[in-house]
Design a protein around this motif. Structure first.
Motif, PDB file in Angstrom:
ATOM      1  N   LEU A  11       5.926  -3.340   3.246  1.00 33.66           N
ATOM      2  CA  LEU A  11       6.099  -4.743   2.876  1.00 33.66           C
ATOM      3  C   LEU A  11       5.890  -4.943   1.373  1.00 33.66           C
ATOM      4  CD1 LEU A  11       4.845  -7.934   4.515  1.00 33.66           C
ATOM      5  CD2 LEU A  11       3.886  -7.350   2.292  1.00 33.66           C
ATOM      6  N   MET A  12       4.787  -4.424   0.847  1.00 37.02           N
ATOM      7  CA  MET A  12       4.426  -4.678  -0.544  1.00 37.02           C
ATOM      8  C   MET A  12       5.405  -4.055  -1.531  1.00 37.02           C
ATOM      9  SD  MET A  12       2.384  -5.946  -2.847  1.00 37.02           S
ATOM     10  CE  MET A  12       0.843  -6.394  -2.046  1.00 37.02           C
ATOM     11  N   PHE A  13       5.753  -2.777  -1.294  1.00 37.16           N
ATOM     12  CA  PHE A  13       6.599  -2.052  -2.243  1.00 37.16           C
ATOM     13  C   PHE A  13       8.012  -1.766  -1.729  1.00 37.16           C
ATOM     14  CE2 PHE A  13       2.181  -0.519  -2.980  1.00 37.16           C
ATOM     15  CZ  PHE A  13       1.985  -1.064  -4.243  1.00 37.16           C
ATOM     16  N   GLY A  14       8.243  -1.951  -0.429  1.00 34.88           N
ATOM     17  CA  GLY A  14       9.532  -1.555   0.129  1.00 34.88           C
ATOM     18  C   GLY A  14       9.658  -0.052   0.208  1.00 34.88           C
ATOM     19  N   GLN A  15       8.512   0.634   0.342  1.00 35.57           N
ATOM     20  CA  GLN A  15       8.490   2.093   0.337  1.00 35.57           C
ATOM     21  C   GLN A  15       7.860   2.618   1.624  1.00 35.57           C
ATOM     22  OE1 GLN A  15       6.182   2.893  -3.178  1.00 35.57           O
ATOM     23  NE2 GLN A  15       7.792   2.234  -4.588  1.00 35.57           N
ATOM     24  N   LEU A  16       8.390   3.716   2.143  1.00 34.72           N
ATOM     25  CA  LEU A  16       7.833   4.379   3.315  1.00 34.72           C
ATOM     26  C   LEU A  16       6.932   5.509   2.830  1.00 34.72           C
ATOM     27  CD1 LEU A  16      11.049   4.488   5.541  1.00 34.72           C
ATOM     28  CD2 LEU A  16       9.098   2.933   5.764  1.00 34.72           C
ATOM     29  N   THR A  17       5.635   5.249   2.801  1.00 37.10           N
ATOM     30  CA  THR A  17       4.686   6.207   2.233  1.00 37.10           C
ATOM     31  C   THR A  17       4.358   7.354   3.190  1.00 37.10           C
ATOM     32  OG1 THR A  17       2.961   4.636   2.918  1.00 37.10           O
ATOM     33  CG2 THR A  17       3.615   4.620   0.616  1.00 37.10           C
ATOM     34  N   ASP A  18       4.417   7.099   4.505  1.00 36.23           N
ATOM     35  CA  ASP A  18       4.280   8.145   5.518  1.00 36.23           C
ATOM     36  C   ASP A  18       3.021   8.992   5.339  1.00 36.23           C
ATOM     37  OD1 ASP A  18       5.067   9.353   7.825  1.00 36.23           O
ATOM     38  OD2 ASP A  18       6.572  10.667   6.911  1.00 36.23           O
ATOM     39  N   THR A  19       1.866   8.337   5.224  1.00 35.60           N
ATOM     40  CA  THR A  19       0.606   9.072   5.096  1.00 35.60           C
ATOM     41  C   THR A  19      -0.036   9.356   6.458  1.00 35.60           C
ATOM     42  OG1 THR A  19      -0.775   7.078   4.926  1.00 35.60           O
ATOM     43  CG2 THR A  19       0.147   7.953   2.881  1.00 35.60           C
ATOM     44  N   ALA A  20       0.332   8.581   7.489  1.00 34.28           N
ATOM     45  CA  ALA A  20      -0.337   8.696   8.795  1.00 34.28           C
ATOM     46  C   ALA A  20       0.013   9.987   9.525  1.00 34.28           C
ATOM     47  CB  ALA A  20       0.006   7.493   9.671  1.00 34.28           C
ATOM     48  N   ASP A  21       1.248  10.448   9.385  1.00 33.09           N
ATOM     49  CA  ASP A  21       1.668  11.687  10.039  1.00 33.09           C
ATOM     50  C   ASP A  21       1.313  12.849   9.126  1.00 33.09           C
ATOM     51  OD1 ASP A  21       2.830  13.746  11.385  1.00 33.09           O
ATOM     52  OD2 ASP A  21       4.867  12.942  11.376  1.00 33.09           O
ATOM     53  N   THR A  22       0.215  13.507   9.427  1.00 31.73           N
ATOM     54  CA  THR A  22      -0.287  14.570   8.552  1.00 31.73           C
ATOM     55  C   THR A  22       0.574  15.825   8.569  1.00 31.73           C
ATOM     56  OG1 THR A  22      -1.764  15.303  10.345  1.00 31.73           O
ATOM     57  CG2 THR A  22      -2.678  13.782   8.717  1.00 31.73           C
ATOM     58  N   SER A  23       1.547  15.879   9.465  1.00 29.91           N
ATOM     59  CA  SER A  23       2.421  17.050   9.526  1.00 29.91           C
ATOM     60  C   SER A  23       3.574  16.949   8.529  1.00 29.91           C
ATOM     61  CB  SER A  23       2.993  17.218  10.946  1.00 29.91           C
ATOM     62  OG  SER A  23       3.851  16.132  11.274  1.00 29.91           O
ATOM     63  N   THR A  24       3.696  15.810   7.851  1.00 31.49           N
ATOM     64  CA  THR A  24       4.773  15.616   6.879  1.00 31.49           C
ATOM     65  C   THR A  24       4.200  15.534   5.472  1.00 31.49           C
ATOM     66  OG1 THR A  24       4.667  13.208   7.105  1.00 31.49           O
ATOM     67  CG2 THR A  24       6.187  14.382   8.553  1.00 31.49           C
ATOM     68  N   PRO A  25       4.957  15.949   4.450  1.00 33.95           N
ATOM     69  CA  PRO A  25       4.463  15.858   3.064  1.00 33.95           C
ATOM     70  C   PRO A  25       4.363  14.405   2.614  1.00 33.95           C
ATOM     71  CG  PRO A  25       6.777  16.523   3.112  1.00 33.95           C
ATOM     72  CD  PRO A  25       6.298  16.557   4.533  1.00 33.95           C
ATOM     73  N   THR A  26       3.375  14.118   1.797  1.00 35.88           N
ATOM     74  CA  THR A  26       3.202  12.759   1.297  1.00 35.88           C
ATOM     75  C   THR A  26       2.532  12.812  -0.063  1.00 35.88           C
ATOM     76  OG1 THR A  26       2.385  10.555   1.872  1.00 35.88           O
ATOM     77  CG2 THR A  26       0.918  12.406   2.317  1.00 35.88           C
ATOM     78  N   ASP A  27       2.533  11.692  -0.757  1.00 37.28           N
ATOM     79  CA  ASP A  27       1.912  11.592  -2.071  1.00 37.28           C
ATOM     80  C   ASP A  27       0.390  11.628  -1.910  1.00 37.28           C
ATOM     81  OD1 ASP A  27       0.938  10.863  -4.561  1.00 37.28           O
ATOM     82  OD2 ASP A  27       2.523   9.416  -4.951  1.00 37.28           O
ATOM     83  N   ALA A  28      -0.257  12.590  -2.521  1.00 39.67           N
ATOM     84  CA  ALA A  28      -1.706  12.747  -2.392  1.00 39.67           C
ATOM     85  C   ALA A  28      -2.453  11.530  -2.918  1.00 39.67           C
ATOM     86  CB  ALA A  28      -2.162  14.005  -3.137  1.00 39.67           C
ATOM     87  N   GLU A  29      -1.873  10.843  -3.892  1.00 37.32           N
ATOM     88  CA  GLU A  29      -2.533   9.667  -4.460  1.00 37.32           C
ATOM     89  C   GLU A  29      -2.636   8.539  -3.436  1.00 37.32           C
ATOM     90  OE1 GLU A  29      -2.437   7.917  -8.805  1.00 37.32           O
ATOM     91  OE2 GLU A  29      -0.696   7.153  -7.692  1.00 37.32           O
ATOM     92  N   ASN A  30      -1.625   8.411  -2.582  1.00 37.39           N
ATOM     93  CA  ASN A  30      -1.670   7.394  -1.536  1.00 37.39           C
ATOM     94  C   ASN A  30      -2.795   7.687  -0.536  1.00 37.39           C
ATOM     95  OD1 ASN A  30       0.500   5.881  -2.512  1.00 37.39           O
ATOM     96  ND2 ASN A  30       2.009   7.108  -1.382  1.00 37.39           N
ATOM     97  N   VAL A  31      -2.936   8.959  -0.184  1.00 37.90           N
ATOM     98  CA  VAL A  31      -3.999   9.358   0.739  1.00 37.90           C
ATOM     99  C   VAL A  31      -5.355   9.088   0.099  1.00 37.90           C
ATOM    100  CG1 VAL A  31      -5.054  11.285   1.971  1.00 37.90           C
ATOM    101  CG2 VAL A  31      -2.561  11.114   1.832  1.00 37.90           C
ATOM    102  N   GLU A  32      -5.483   9.395  -1.184  1.00 43.06           N
ATOM    103  CA  GLU A  32      -6.753   9.169  -1.884  1.00 43.06           C
ATOM    104  C   GLU A  32      -7.088   7.679  -1.923  1.00 43.06           C
ATOM    105  OE1 GLU A  32      -9.002  10.580  -5.988  1.00 43.06           O
ATOM    106  OE2 GLU A  32      -6.811  10.465  -5.968  1.00 43.06           O
ATOM    107  N   PHE A  33      -6.077   6.833  -2.104  1.00 41.14           N
ATOM    108  CA  PHE A  33      -6.310   5.383  -2.109  1.00 41.14           C
ATOM    109  C   PHE A  33      -6.876   4.926  -0.766  1.00 41.14           C
ATOM    110  CE2 PHE A  33      -5.018   1.085  -1.020  1.00 41.14           C
ATOM    111  CZ  PHE A  33      -5.468   0.358  -2.114  1.00 41.14           C
TER     112      PHE A  33
END
Length: 336
Positions: free
Chosen positions: A48-70
């Motif tokens: 909603l905020m950015f219009g971006q699919l960050t996909d941090t919940a599925d740990t089997s997929t690659p994601t931006d480490a900064e999002n996880v840290e947030f």
């Protein structure tokens, strides 16, 4: 306009649920489900905020480490602050002695890190929009629209105020939504008959209304009344915030409220949990029963003391009026 993105983010997050459940049940990772719910909440709000699919919940997929840290920093800061709020030792150390405890340092570190990351993400988005590089989904996001409204003639919101507002929403979206979603899952697991009825309602609507897909219209109360009753019952039995706010009686004169006299300096806790568990107001209050919120049951309570449970201030955790939570509609759609 934002619900399709939230739905897509939730669908992506759900793909990691089975793996996380295995981690939790086998003891491989402590609080794996809590971390999953926090990341899923972040993913939905980022859509909603950015219009971006960050996909941090599925740990089997690659994601931006900064999002996880947030997410982890926000969760750490908020959970620690709540522990401090109810700890008499922390109250004496902080409010009486004016000192900072070790726990305070943990909280401060979490908040500082999440603020730094959140502020940077929002600033980068604003710069990207200024360069005209947003894609279709980002251009239709909440933040893109907020920037456009800020730039309209007559708007006196500063860049810093815009960033702070958006950060507060992003920050709050993680912990509070995580708690509500977590309790929803608990009640579904403990009440398989409720889970089955909920499944049947949504499945029937998806087939008849959504052509096999979950859509925003299916989440409407008229289409899925049991779903809304389920969430209302979760809030009654296990609210995310059992105590809404504390207020101290200021001044030198006592205050009278409903024939009760409160001396100066008295602390009042505003809460809804006691009424929600009162057998004089709620039939069989310890039982999880979404049917108590059907139109027929609401009508039956009118004119009785139990009618208070249908008051707008009891229906959710967002309050009402000018101070109502600005993210209430978003949080509701995420829970749905």
């Amino acid at each position: 306009r934002y619900v399709p993105g939230i739905i897509r983010a939730a669908q992506l997050a759900s793909k990691g649920a089975a793996h996380v459940s295995l981690e939790q049940s086998s003891g491989q990772k402590e609080e794996a489900l809590n971390h999953f719910f926090a990341r899923a909440s972040f993913d939905m709000f980022s859509a909603l905020m950015f219009g971006q699919l960050t996909d941090t919940a599925d740990t089997s997929t690659p994601t931006d480490a900064e999002n996880v840290e947030f997410v982890e920093s926000t969760k750490l800061g908020l959970s620690t602050s709540i522990q401090m709020l109810v700890d008499p030792f922390e109250n004496i150390v902080g409010n009486v002695l004016g000192l900072k405890s070790k726990r305070y340092g943990v909280m401060d570190e979490g908040f500082t890190k999440s603020y730094s990351i959140g502020k940077r993400k929002i600033a980068q988005f604003i710069e990207k929009k200024g360069r005209g590089e947003l894609d279709e989904y980002e251009s239709n996001s909440y933040l893109a629209r907020a920037i456009e409204r800020q730039q309209e003639e007559g708007c006196d919101i500063t860049d810093k105020e815009l960033q702070d507002i958006c950060f507060t929403q992003l920050f709050a979206a993680v912990d509070t939504t995580m708690t509500a979603v977590g309790w929803n899952m608990v009640h579904m697991a403990l009440n398989p008959n409720v889970q089955e009825e909920l499944y049947d309602e949504l499945k029937a609507n998806i087939v008849s209304e959504g052509s096999g897909e979950l859509t925003a219209s299916i989440l409407d109360r008229k289409k899925s009344p049991y779903l809304h009753s389920f969430i209302r019952e979760t809030h009654r039995l296990t609210p995310s915030a059992p105590i809404y706010v504390f207020k101290r009686i200021m001044g030198s004169e006592p205050v009278s409220i409903h024939s009760e006299t409160l001396a100066p300096g008295s602390v009042v806790a505003m809460e809804g949990l006691s009424a929600s568990h009162d057998p004089n107001l709620v039939d069989d209050p310890k039982t999880f029963n979404p049917d108590r919120w059907s139109e027929e049951q609401v009508e039956r309570r009118k004119g009785t003391p139990s009618e208070i449970m249908d008051h707008v201030y009891y229906k959710d955790a967002f309050s009402q009026g000018p101070r109502k939570c600005p993210g209430s509609r978003v949080a509701t759609n995420e829970m749905l």
